[in-house]
Design an enzyme around this catalytic site. Sequence first.
Site, PDB file in Angstrom:
ATOM      1  N   LEU A   1      34.538  81.413 -10.887  1.00  0.00           N
ATOM      2  CA  LEU A   1      35.333  82.267 -10.000  1.00  0.00           C
ATOM      3  C   LEU A   1      35.836  83.525 -10.687  1.00  0.00           C
ATOM      4  CD1 LEU A   1      37.560  79.482  -8.375  1.00  0.00           C
ATOM      5  CD2 LEU A   1      35.406  80.424  -7.509  1.00  0.00           C
ATOM      6  N   SER A   2      35.712  83.592 -11.998  1.00  0.00           N
ATOM      7  CA  SER A   2      36.277  84.707 -12.756  1.00  0.00           C
ATOM      8  C   SER A   2      35.478  85.987 -12.566  1.00  0.00           C
ATOM      9  CB  SER A   2      36.319  84.353 -14.245  1.00  0.00           C
ATOM     10  OG  SER A   2      36.721  85.460 -15.015  1.00  0.00           O
TER      11      SER A   2
ATOM     12  N   PRO B   1      38.632  74.329 -13.214  1.00  0.00           N
ATOM     13  CA  PRO B   1      37.819  75.304 -13.945  1.00  0.00           C
ATOM     14  C   PRO B   1      37.610  76.608 -13.189  1.00  0.00           C
ATOM     15  CG  PRO B   1      36.875  73.120 -14.175  1.00  0.00           C
ATOM     16  CD  PRO B   1      37.985  73.000 -13.166  1.00  0.00           C
ATOM     17  N   CYS B   2      37.760  77.720 -13.915  1.00  0.00           N
ATOM     18  CA  CYS B   2      37.697  79.035 -13.281  1.00  0.00           C
ATOM     19  C   CYS B   2      36.408  79.783 -13.578  1.00  0.00           C
ATOM     20  CB  CYS B   2      38.884  79.889 -13.752  1.00  0.00           C
ATOM     21  SG  CYS B   2      38.819  80.311 -15.525  1.00  0.00           S
ATOM     22  N   GLN B   3      35.545  79.220 -14.442  1.00  0.00           N
ATOM     23  CA  GLN B   3      34.397  80.002 -14.920  1.00  0.00           C
ATOM     24  C   GLN B   3      33.522  80.548 -13.799  1.00  0.00           C
ATOM     25  OE1 GLN B   3      35.408  77.090 -16.080  1.00  0.00           O
ATOM     26  NE2 GLN B   3      35.247  76.961 -18.313  1.00  0.00           N
TER      27      GLN B   3
END
Length: 385
Positions: free
Chosen positions: A82-83, A78-80
Amino acid sequence: MKTARTSPRAKVVAGLFAGIGGLELGFAKAGYHSSILCEIDPVAQHILRAKFPGAEIVGDVKELKTVGACDVLCAGFPCQDLSSSGHKVGINGDRSSLIDEVFRLLESSEARWVVVENVRFMLHLNGGEAMRRVIDGFERLGYNWAYRLINSQAFGVPQRRHRVYFVASKSEDPREVLLSDEGLSEDVDGDDISISDHIGFYWTEGAYASGLSRNAIPPLKSGSTIGIPSPPAIYFPNGMVGTPTIQDAERLQGFEADWTKSAEEVGKPSARWRLLGNSVTVPVSEWLAGRLNDPRPYDSSADKPIGSKWPHAAWSIGGRRYQSNVSDRPVSRVAVDIGNFLLHPAKPLSRRAIDGFLRRANKGNLKFPIGFLEALSQFSKNIAQ
């Protein structure tokens, strides 16, 4: 007497945080078979069941005890957190910290290769804290690793999408997979954008960022600053402003049109945009899988130890960390203008959406191509007439 010829065993992939199968579809195109796909989102699970009928579909990665026998473990974690468009909590956030589950499962896995993917912003957020977490995790378990920032646009899709890809192995040289190919650079991201070009931009932003992209769209995203998953807009040289259809957006990620159609059987149509924005561009993962099948020698003679910042590409063999000077374009494919790529008419952007973008743009200090904001304003006026 003739003897029966034994067919070679199909190579097996296990996918964590599989989403709608962007990594796994690319591997399937290169001859791999998905044995198990772990994905907690029920709508994404529904798509995976439709598209990967032979795979075991499981939910919460925290409850997974093993990935079983596999040749490659894929994880687009999951990138949420880190975005650059998210809350920027960092690698310790509830979602992105799930990378630790990958390392937990690797402790009992015999996978020959590991492929991990996430957003470009992880190179910089909190001083590269997420990069240290991933790399330290690999080295703690005895893996050699390489990573590379890759632009999906290099693979013939008009989407300027940069993602960090890691390849790791205990027994093989990951440089020969990820760093040995180098494509020719094209000036597709230049600053000389004009209103004679197709211009992709985030209509949901405008004050602090706009994602301006010449003859392409900026990255498809799972959300936006106004809280809804939505496609970027495209300015056409004839003055029209619109958004691509979901079918064309799927193609921009390398899927066939309507790959996510089955999502509407169990969720809202808008879920398709969210899931697509979270996915991996299929031609990139297909190239990666092809390189796993056919590694090529890498020349590291000019590489130097990593400095104080994480470079766009790097590697480590036996715990020694070096930066690589490879570009974000491992292949040379013909750049396609978004105007020529679309198979369906774009949906005209509403007056409300355009005026909202213009208000934000006029309050901010971003630079736009000469005549761009004026052209948007004129299109808004034409809608009202």
